[in-house]
Scaffold this motif. Structure first.
Motif, PDB file in Angstrom:
ATOM      1  N   PHE A  76       0.797  -1.234   0.000  1.00  0.00           N
ATOM      2  CA  PHE A  76       0.000   0.000   0.000  1.00  0.00           C
ATOM      3  C   PHE A  76       0.832   1.287   0.000  1.00  0.00           C
ATOM      4  O   PHE A  76       0.280   2.374  -0.163  1.00  0.00           O
ATOM      5  CB  PHE A  76      -0.937   0.021   1.207  1.00  0.00           C
ATOM      6  CG  PHE A  76      -1.833  -1.183   1.300  1.00  0.00           C
ATOM      7  CD1 PHE A  76      -2.735  -1.480   0.286  1.00  0.00           C
ATOM      8  CD2 PHE A  76      -1.772  -2.034   2.393  1.00  0.00           C
ATOM      9  CE1 PHE A  76      -3.561  -2.592   0.363  1.00  0.00           C
ATOM     10  CE2 PHE A  76      -2.598  -3.144   2.492  1.00  0.00           C
ATOM     11  CZ  PHE A  76      -3.490  -3.428   1.471  1.00  0.00           C
ATOM     12  N   GLY A  77       2.138   1.179   0.231  1.00  0.00           N
ATOM     13  CA  GLY A  77       2.992   2.361   0.185  1.00  0.00           C
ATOM     14  C   GLY A  77       3.149   3.103   1.493  1.00  0.00           C
ATOM     15  O   GLY A  77       3.774   4.162   1.521  1.00  0.00           O
ATOM     16  N   ASP A  78       2.633   2.549   2.608  1.00  0.00           N
ATOM     17  CA  ASP A  78       2.762   3.235   3.894  1.00  0.00           C
ATOM     18  C   ASP A  78       2.587   2.228   5.029  1.00  0.00           C
ATOM     19  O   ASP A  78       2.082   1.118   4.834  1.00  0.00           O
ATOM     20  CB  ASP A  78       1.720   4.350   4.018  1.00  0.00           C
ATOM     21  CG  ASP A  78       2.112   5.417   5.052  1.00  0.00           C
ATOM     22  OD1 ASP A  78       3.198   5.294   5.653  1.00  0.00           O
ATOM     23  OD2 ASP A  78       1.328   6.363   5.235  1.00  0.00           O
ATOM     24  N   TYR A  79       2.981   2.667   6.225  1.00  0.00           N
ATOM     25  CA  TYR A  79       2.831   1.818   7.406  1.00  0.00           C
ATOM     26  C   TYR A  79       1.358   1.712   7.802  1.00  0.00           C
ATOM     27  O   TYR A  79       0.550   2.594   7.475  1.00  0.00           O
ATOM     28  CB  TYR A  79       3.628   2.402   8.573  1.00  0.00           C
ATOM     29  CG  TYR A  79       5.120   2.408   8.344  1.00  0.00           C
ATOM     30  CD1 TYR A  79       5.834   1.218   8.273  1.00  0.00           C
ATOM     31  CD2 TYR A  79       5.826   3.611   8.204  1.00  0.00           C
ATOM     32  CE1 TYR A  79       7.212   1.219   8.063  1.00  0.00           C
ATOM     33  CE2 TYR A  79       7.193   3.619   8.003  1.00  0.00           C
ATOM     34  CZ  TYR A  79       7.886   2.413   7.928  1.00  0.00           C
ATOM     35  OH  TYR A  79       9.235   2.417   7.721  1.00  0.00           O
ATOM     36  N   THR A 126       8.542   9.875   2.213  1.00  0.00           N
ATOM     37  CA  THR A 126       8.192  10.962   1.310  1.00  0.00           C
ATOM     38  C   THR A 126       7.294  10.394   0.218  1.00  0.00           C
ATOM     39  O   THR A 126       7.162   9.175   0.074  1.00  0.00           O
ATOM     40  CB  THR A 126       9.440  11.575   0.665  1.00  0.00           C
ATOM     41  OG1 THR A 126      10.053  10.587  -0.180  1.00  0.00           O
ATOM     42  CG2 THR A 126      10.443  12.035   1.726  1.00  0.00           C
ATOM     43  N   PHE A 127       6.692  11.262  -0.547  1.00  0.00           N
ATOM     44  CA  PHE A 127       5.837  10.790  -1.646  1.00  0.00           C
ATOM     45  C   PHE A 127       6.641   9.926  -2.610  1.00  0.00           C
ATOM     46  O   PHE A 127       6.180   8.871  -3.061  1.00  0.00           O
ATOM     47  CB  PHE A 127       5.224  11.977  -2.389  1.00  0.00           C
ATOM     48  CG  PHE A 127       4.375  11.566  -3.556  1.00  0.00           C
ATOM     49  CD1 PHE A 127       3.065  11.131  -3.363  1.00  0.00           C
ATOM     50  CD2 PHE A 127       4.878  11.590  -4.856  1.00  0.00           C
ATOM     51  CE1 PHE A 127       2.273  10.738  -4.444  1.00  0.00           C
ATOM     52  CE2 PHE A 127       4.098  11.194  -5.936  1.00  0.00           C
ATOM     53  CZ  PHE A 127       2.791  10.764  -5.719  1.00  0.00           C
ATOM     54  N   ALA A 128       7.861  10.365  -2.917  1.00  0.00           N
ATOM     55  CA  ALA A 128       8.700   9.610  -3.855  1.00  0.00           C
ATOM     56  C   ALA A 128       9.079   8.258  -3.276  1.00  0.00           C
ATOM     57  O   ALA A 128       9.071   7.233  -3.981  1.00  0.00           O
ATOM     58  CB  ALA A 128       9.949  10.414  -4.208  1.00  0.00           C
ATOM     59  N   VAL A 151       8.561   2.285  -2.834  1.00  0.00           N
ATOM     60  CA  VAL A 151       8.380   1.093  -1.998  1.00  0.00           C
ATOM     61  C   VAL A 151       7.134   0.323  -2.417  1.00  0.00           C
ATOM     62  O   VAL A 151       7.145  -0.915  -2.476  1.00  0.00           O
ATOM     63  CB  VAL A 151       8.304   1.490  -0.511  1.00  0.00           C
ATOM     64  CG1 VAL A 151       7.893   0.307   0.351  1.00  0.00           C
ATOM     65  CG2 VAL A 151       9.646   2.053  -0.037  1.00  0.00           C
ATOM     66  N   LYS A 152       6.061   1.032  -2.707  1.00  0.00           N
ATOM     67  CA  LYS A 152       4.802   0.381  -3.080  1.00  0.00           C
ATOM     68  C   LYS A 152       4.982  -0.453  -4.349  1.00  0.00           C
ATOM     69  O   LYS A 152       5.460   0.031  -5.373  1.00  0.00           O
ATOM     70  CB  LYS A 152       3.717   1.433  -3.305  1.00  0.00           C
ATOM     71  CG  LYS A 152       2.360   0.838  -3.647  1.00  0.00           C
ATOM     72  CD  LYS A 152       1.308   1.929  -3.819  1.00  0.00           C
ATOM     73  CE  LYS A 152      -0.054   1.339  -4.159  1.00  0.00           C
ATOM     74  NZ  LYS A 152      -1.084   2.406  -4.325  1.00  0.00           N
ATOM     75  N   GLY A 153       4.631  -1.713  -4.246  1.00  0.00           N
ATOM     76  CA  GLY A 153       4.735  -2.606  -5.403  1.00  0.00           C
ATOM     77  C   GLY A 153       6.124  -3.125  -5.684  1.00  0.00           C
ATOM     78  O   GLY A 153       6.340  -3.781  -6.712  1.00  0.00           O
ATOM     79  N   SER A 154       7.080  -2.889  -4.771  1.00  0.00           N
ATOM     80  CA  SER A 154       8.474  -3.278  -5.032  1.00  0.00           C
ATOM     81  C   SER A 154       8.730  -4.741  -4.653  1.00  0.00           C
ATOM     82  O   SER A 154       9.707  -5.062  -3.972  1.00  0.00           O
ATOM     83  CB  SER A 154       9.425  -2.360  -4.271  1.00  0.00           C
ATOM     84  OG  SER A 154       9.230  -2.486  -2.869  1.00  0.00           O
ATOM     85  N   PHE A 155       7.875  -5.621  -5.090  1.00  0.00           N
ATOM     86  CA  PHE A 155       8.059  -7.042  -4.803  1.00  0.00           C
ATOM     87  C   PHE A 155       7.310  -7.862  -5.845  1.00  0.00           C
ATOM     88  O   PHE A 155       6.276  -7.448  -6.359  1.00  0.00           O
ATOM     89  CB  PHE A 155       7.550  -7.390  -3.403  1.00  0.00           C
ATOM     90  CG  PHE A 155       6.049  -7.321  -3.261  1.00  0.00           C
ATOM     91  CD1 PHE A 155       5.280  -8.471  -3.279  1.00  0.00           C
ATOM     92  CD2 PHE A 155       5.394  -6.098  -3.145  1.00  0.00           C
ATOM     93  CE1 PHE A 155       3.896  -8.419  -3.172  1.00  0.00           C
ATOM     94  CE2 PHE A 155       4.013  -6.030  -3.034  1.00  0.00           C
ATOM     95  CZ  PHE A 155       3.261  -7.192  -3.052  1.00  0.00           C
TER      96      PHE A 155
END
Length: 504
Positions: free
Chosen positions: A289-292, A308-310, A315-319
């Motif tokens: 989801f891109g966040d904790y 940060t937004f970047a 991180v989101k989808g990095s798998f």
């Protein structure tokens, strides 16, 4: 509530399918066994390898006075071990690369002897038809980087880890299609930066013992944040430069209890979800989801770093998959008193009391709870969109030097593989299973006191002779397509003469 739906659906499950064979799993499902570099290789001071944080931790006397200096001597005996894997019928072998063997200073020049060893191991596996599944970091950061800037508590680690990953992708990626950046990221930060029972043994009173430096309130969250950023950076590099050409996949591994409310009261049910958020959600939520999780953000507050937004986008989808290590199921009781301190650690932030389910006859061996593994896989399916999953570790603990007739491990394997089959039949996108471990290794928590291996390693023999246990025969029968049922125990007993009763 999702939690109630999960519990209701799991209540109908039995202790795994009783009768099954390898052919009941999808054709592309892979079965193997696992290890890690420091736990199996030995040769700690040979051919240019420098110390990792695990060497330092072990040599400080933290592991019953033992170390991985020799371990199973896999560095010299890899051909013999790969032949054993072939004879057993393994389809895949999960191992890790020692960063300090490959790049002794943590960055810069590559150690050619280390490079040759891993090339030799990978080639040997492939020549025997065994898939290599590689982990880049298994609790063994080069000590040089820990000394220079504190390792994972510094954002400098992101650049160095990405460069190390690049060396691995470039040199091994033409033959390695399965990459895991970090093993048990959640346990690594809790054990290494909060409680201090794992390397690099950073903690602060009253939460950890015998630590000379660290901050248990903040550093677990800092290290976790940098692990996620380093993982995402390595994944971005892999996808940009290598994936289209090498056709591999990359993921991150987490340790996973299955949590069950101790009672049926609302507080324990909420506490159970909180435990899931802290153990799984801490790492998997950012990946998906891109966040904790909101739970962490609310409880931890300003001690939790922000993306940060970047960074969130990276991180989101990095798998491509999630790796799961699972051994035991835990009861959860709400423990609000643990949060009544101003300077809390991550364990207190969870505000739960955990109690493991035990066998009636043993407090050492793990209870056999296949529905716990099913619960985790069902949870990942429902909460995180059913991504590909590899069960990277699952195995039974016994006392070392007890017997080759390791019935508890046979029964554990039978139960959990049966439970895994039920989960797959119920729609879990699980793609593989690795038992921990192939050999009796230098174990993470107690050195050579406990045993998880299919094969016994005789530490009193100068040649470190390997001997198959009953579990090795059971797993081999399963891997070679024989129908396995509870009656299979009786069938194994017919061949018991092939296995000596004990080691003396």
């Amino acid at each position: 509530m999702l939690r109630l739906v999960l519990l209701t659906s799991l209540a109908a499950l039995v202790l795994g399918t009783d009768t099954f064979s390898r052919d009941d799993f999808p054709p592309d499902f892979v079965f193997g066994a696992a290890s890690s570099a420091y736990q199996v290789e030995g040769a700690a001071n040979l051919d240019g390898r420098t110390p990792s944080i695990w060497d330092t931790f072990a040599h400080a006397g933290n592991m019953h006075g033992a170390s991985g200096d020799i371990a199973c001597d896999g560095y010299h005996k890899y051909k013999e071990d790969v032949q054993l894997m072939k004879d057993t019928g393994l389809e895949a072998y999960r191992f890790s690369i020692s960063w300090s063997r490959l790049i002794p200073n943590g960055r810069g020049a590559v150690n050619q002897k280390g490079l040759q060893y891993y090339n030799n191991l990978i080639n040997e596996l492939i020549s025997h038809g065994i898939q290599p599944h590689v982990t880049l970091h298994h609790t063994d950061l080069p000590q040089a980087l820990e000394d220079e800037y504190g390792g994972w508590v510094s954002q400098k680690i992101v650049k160095d880890f990405t460069a190390y990953a690049n060396v691995c992708f470039r040199n091994f990626g033409d033959r390695v299609s399965y990459w895991t950046t970090m093993n048990e990221a959640n346990v690594f930060v809790l054990g290494g930066y909060d409680i201090g029972f794992l390397p690099p043994q950073r903690c602060s009173p009253p939460y950890g013992d015998n630590c000379s430096t660290g901050n248990s309130s903040t550093e677990p969250y800092m290290a976790a944040h940098h692990i996620l950023l380093a993982h995402a950076s390595a994944t971005r590099l892999y996808r940009k430069r290598y994936q289209d050409m090498q056709h591999g996949v990359i993921g991150l591994n987490v340790f996973s209890y299955w949590f069950v409310p101790l009672t049926n009261n609302t507080e324990d049910k909420i506490a159970t979800q909180r435990a899931n958020d802290f153990y799984l959600g801490w790492f998997v939520n950012p990946l998906v989801f891109g966040d904790y999780p909101q739970t962490l953000k609310k409880i931890v507050g300003s001690r939790l770093p922000s993306f940060t937004f970047a960074e969130s986008s990276q991180v989101k989808g990095s798998f491509d998959f999630i790796g799961v290590n699972h051994y035991v199921t835990m009861y959860v009781k709400d423990n609000p008193s643990s949060v009544n301190t101003e300077d809390r650690d991550a364990v207190a932030d969870m505000a739960v009391q955990l109690t493991s389910i035990r066998n009636d006859t043993s407090t050492f061996e793990y209870a056999i709870v296949p529905w716990g593994l099913q619960g985790i896989l069902e949870y990942i399916k429902q909460v995180y969109g059913n991504p590909p999953v590899y069960v990277h570790e699952n195995g039974q603990r016994t006392r070392r030097n007890s017997t080759l007739e390791d019935w508890p491990r046979v029964k554990y394997l039978h139960g959990y593989i049966g439970g895994l089959l039920d989960a797959v039949r119920n729609g879990s996108n699980t793609r593989g299973y690795f038992t921990w471990s192939f050999l009796d290794l230098f174990e993470m928590l107690d050195g050579y006191e406990s045993s998880y291996g299919l094969y016994f390693v005789d530490l009193d023999d100068p040649d470190l002779k390997r001997q198959p246990k009953l579990s090795a025969h059971w797993y081999s029968n399963f891997l070679k397509g024989k129908n396995i049922s509870s009656d299979g125990y009786i069938e194994l007993q017919k061949n018991i003469s092939a296995v000596s009763t004990n080691f003396q």
